[in-house]
Design an enzyme around this catalytic site. Sequence first.
Site, mmCIF file in Angstrom:
data_model
loop_
_atom_site.group_PDB
_atom_site.id
_atom_site.type_symbol
_atom_site.label_atom_id
_atom_site.label_comp_id
_atom_site.label_asym_id
_atom_site.label_seq_id
_atom_site.Cartn_x
_atom_site.Cartn_y
_atom_site.Cartn_z
ATOM 1 N N GLY A 12 98.810 89.335 -22.925
ATOM 2 C CA GLY A 12 98.516 90.598 -22.233
ATOM 3 C C GLY A 12 99.454 91.698 -22.712
ATOM 4 O O GLY A 12 100.626 91.444 -22.972
ATOM 5 N N ARG A 16 100.322 98.490 -17.724
ATOM 6 C CA ARG A 16 100.743 99.142 -16.474
ATOM 7 C C ARG A 16 102.251 99.177 -16.303
ATOM 8 O O ARG A 16 102.769 99.833 -15.399
ATOM 9 C CB ARG A 16 100.073 98.445 -15.276
ATOM 10 C CG ARG A 16 98.574 98.741 -15.214
ATOM 11 C CD ARG A 16 97.866 97.787 -14.285
ATOM 12 N NE ARG A 16 98.232 98.022 -12.897
ATOM 13 C CZ ARG A 16 98.042 97.136 -11.927
ATOM 14 N NH1 ARG A 16 97.524 95.953 -12.196
ATOM 15 N NH2 ARG A 16 98.385 97.421 -10.693
ATOM 16 N N THR A 80 90.739 83.720 -21.573
ATOM 17 C CA THR A 80 91.827 82.749 -21.441
ATOM 18 C C THR A 80 91.576 81.458 -22.221
ATOM 19 O O THR A 80 92.516 80.849 -22.733
ATOM 20 C CB THR A 80 92.087 82.439 -19.951
ATOM 21 O OG1 THR A 80 90.840 82.250 -19.272
ATOM 22 C CG2 THR A 80 92.832 83.573 -19.271
ATOM 23 N N GLY A 140 89.877 84.068 -9.418
ATOM 24 C CA GLY A 140 88.786 83.102 -9.518
ATOM 25 C C GLY A 140 88.789 82.231 -8.267
ATOM 26 O O GLY A 140 89.836 81.811 -7.797
ATOM 27 N N GLU A 155 84.780 83.355 -11.339
ATOM 28 C CA GLU A 155 85.576 84.575 -11.444
ATOM 29 C C GLU A 155 85.060 85.626 -10.465
ATOM 30 O O GLU A 155 83.867 85.682 -10.165
ATOM 31 C CB GLU A 155 85.526 85.103 -12.884
ATOM 32 C CG GLU A 155 86.312 84.249 -13.866
ATOM 33 C CD GLU A 155 87.739 84.009 -13.396
ATOM 34 O OE1 GLU A 155 88.498 84.972 -13.268
ATOM 35 O OE2 GLU A 155 88.092 82.843 -13.121
ATOM 36 N N ARG A 316 134.171 91.056 -18.858
ATOM 37 C CA ARG A 316 133.157 91.141 -19.916
ATOM 38 C C ARG A 316 133.128 89.834 -20.706
ATOM 39 O O ARG A 316 134.007 88.987 -20.542
ATOM 40 C CB ARG A 316 133.452 92.359 -20.782
ATOM 41 C CG ARG A 316 133.184 93.673 -19.999
ATOM 42 C CD ARG A 316 133.766 94.875 -20.694
ATOM 43 N NE ARG A 316 133.297 94.936 -22.058
ATOM 44 C CZ ARG A 316 133.974 95.509 -23.060
ATOM 45 N NH1 ARG A 316 135.156 96.072 -22.825
ATOM 46 N NH2 ARG A 316 133.482 95.517 -24.273
ATOM 47 N N SER A 406 159.134 98.705 -18.504
ATOM 48 C CA SER A 406 157.991 99.536 -18.101
ATOM 49 C C SER A 406 157.802 100.713 -19.041
ATOM 50 O O SER A 406 158.765 101.277 -19.549
ATOM 51 C CB SER A 406 158.221 100.089 -16.699
ATOM 52 O OG SER A 406 158.378 99.042 -15.804
HETATM 53 C C1 UD1 Z 1 92.738 84.572 -14.430
HETATM 54 C C2 UD1 Z 1 91.769 83.440 -14.109
HETATM 55 C C3 UD1 Z 1 91.500 83.470 -12.600
HETATM 56 C C4 UD1 Z 1 92.785 83.336 -11.824
HETATM 57 C C5 UD1 Z 1 93.781 84.406 -12.266
HETATM 58 C C6 UD1 Z 1 95.129 84.106 -11.646
HETATM 59 C C7 UD1 Z 1 90.339 83.112 -16.053
HETATM 60 C C8 UD1 Z 1 89.017 83.389 -16.663
HETATM 61 N N1 UD1 Z 1 90.573 83.653 -14.845
HETATM 62 O O1 UD1 Z 1 92.062 85.766 -14.109
HETATM 63 O O2 UD1 Z 1 90.622 82.428 -12.271
HETATM 64 O O3 UD1 Z 1 92.542 83.438 -10.449
HETATM 65 O O4 UD1 Z 1 93.952 84.403 -13.700
HETATM 66 O O5 UD1 Z 1 96.003 85.158 -11.926
HETATM 67 O O6 UD1 Z 1 91.122 82.377 -16.634
HETATM 68 N N2 UD1 Z 1 95.262 86.237 -21.456
HETATM 69 C C9 UD1 Z 1 95.435 86.114 -22.792
HETATM 70 N N3 UD1 Z 1 94.379 86.361 -23.624
HETATM 71 C C10 UD1 Z 1 93.164 86.697 -23.146
HETATM 72 C C11 UD1 Z 1 93.012 86.838 -21.763
HETATM 73 C C12 UD1 Z 1 94.069 86.593 -20.937
HETATM 74 O O7 UD1 Z 1 96.526 85.783 -23.258
HETATM 75 O O8 UD1 Z 1 92.267 86.885 -23.968
HETATM 76 C C13 UD1 Z 1 96.403 85.961 -20.574
HETATM 77 C C14 UD1 Z 1 96.855 87.188 -19.827
HETATM 78 O O9 UD1 Z 1 97.896 87.846 -20.537
HETATM 79 C C15 UD1 Z 1 97.377 86.590 -18.536
HETATM 80 C C16 UD1 Z 1 96.511 85.382 -18.325
HETATM 81 O O10 UD1 Z 1 95.972 85.058 -19.582
HETATM 82 O O11 UD1 Z 1 98.720 86.151 -18.651
HETATM 83 C C17 UD1 Z 1 95.392 85.628 -17.328
HETATM 84 O O12 UD1 Z 1 94.572 86.646 -17.831
HETATM 85 P P1 UD1 Z 1 93.984 87.797 -16.932
HETATM 86 O O13 UD1 Z 1 93.172 88.690 -17.755
HETATM 87 O O14 UD1 Z 1 95.045 88.382 -16.102
HETATM 88 O O15 UD1 Z 1 92.998 86.923 -16.045
HETATM 89 P P2 UD1 Z 1 92.508 87.245 -14.609
HETATM 90 O O16 UD1 Z 1 91.286 88.053 -14.697
HETATM 91 O O17 UD1 Z 1 93.607 87.726 -13.772
#
Ligand code: UD1
Length: 451
Positions: A12, A16, A80, A140, A155, A316, A406
Amino acid sequence: MAGFNAVVLAAGQGTRMKSALPKVLHPVGGLPLVAHVVKAAADAGAEACSVIVPPDAKGFDALRLPIAARFFEQHERLGTAHAVLQARPALETSSLPVVVLCGDTPLVTPDSLARLAAAIANGADMAVMGFNARNPKGYGRLITDASGALVAIREDKDASEAERAITLCNSGILAFRGDLILSLLDRIGNDNAQREYYLTDAVEVARARGLRVACEIIDEDEVRGVNTRAQLAEAEAIFQRRARDAAMAGGATLIAPDTVTFAHDTIIGQDVVIEPNVIFAAGVVIEDGVTIRGFSHLEGARVGRGSTIGPFARFRPGTVLEAGVHVGNFVELKASHVGEGAKVNHLSYIGDANIGAKTNIGAGTITCNYDGYSKFKTNIGAGAFIGSNSSLVAPVTIGDGAYIGSGSIISEDVPPHALALTRAPQVHKDEWAKRKRARHEATKAAAKDEK
Ligand code: UD1
Ligand code: CA
């Protein structure tokens, strides 16, 4: 404890956070978020980890992790499951169970991860870590059948109205049998609302193959994700609360726990007393029976048994105190070794120095360790006495038992047991002050007469 491989999703961008630093490299307790996750995995029995990172991300090379790590870039953010598959070279060559984690949940505990890994060791083909969400929006949902068995994860964006009412959610932590994970993930498609390859679809793929899918429950606080600076601060607050509780459970007294800041690796002994407003940065070890008075700031330091430091002490990196040392207010120590029972009680800078046992460093003593180009060492023997307001111009050696008058500026070595002093001899001019006052009064009187 069953061994496993960890896959940490960290591709990710964390936009933000509004930061030049990748999100998962922001620190909590002085340790990057992703390193907390890897550390928890290692403590739970992980033998190696694969970290999925964004393309061309900087800063991951410098991570210091407790287990062997391989980094895989995910060039397109396709979901994911696609992210996990970037670790294929690592997953192909090991049959250990695999635990998939998110790099932005620094509060996950080793106990929970060990529990999920154990589900695989105990016969499940796949396991999902669920949690009961206070507000399930965005997560999800875990879909169960009449017997309570997990049949699918839906999801948020794909869920029906009825499914959205479910509060049992996917934490994002899943475990797989090592010899099955690739065949499950390779079968996942992207026919869904987000056109993503969802890791969560592995549940349905596994069920269709008649495999056993287990479910464990984790506390929501452990899977708090960090997406914003405000959430980073919340994670920090929980981390600090845990660290304070651990210090107290280990036998330390914290007079005002909420005001004490710990780092991820702070070690605090028994019968340590920590007064308010003390900050531990990384690399601090406090031995038993130490008192740390208020407003002290310590980094990269070891404080020996029974020492007393502060208030307002600053240590330090490279500071080592043997037992029973006293360091008082407004004293800065850096890369220095202080022998047993020595005292540095007031207003000093001691850098790149060795101070022998029982030596007394007077108020305002400064080691002049830097000439604008290089750093030099000051060696002070045991049982020496450095008079107040002395400057020790390094490199310089002061022998055992030597005595420095001193206000001296010491730039040459002082033999053991000698007296060294460099200040100008004191002169007295008899009645000088009286004459000066008389002269001043006379000038003033003359000026008045002229008006
Ligand atoms: C995901 C889960 C969801 C769960 C939630 C918990 C999936 C499809 N959904 O949703 O069920 O409730 O997390 O927080 O898995 N990432 C990548 N590459 C990608 C997509 C995501 O590395 O192509 C990483 C993101 O950086 C993050 C994690 O995977 O660390 C989850 O991805 P995110 O897009 O936040 O998934 P959610 O929609 O939140
Ligand atoms: Ca998320």
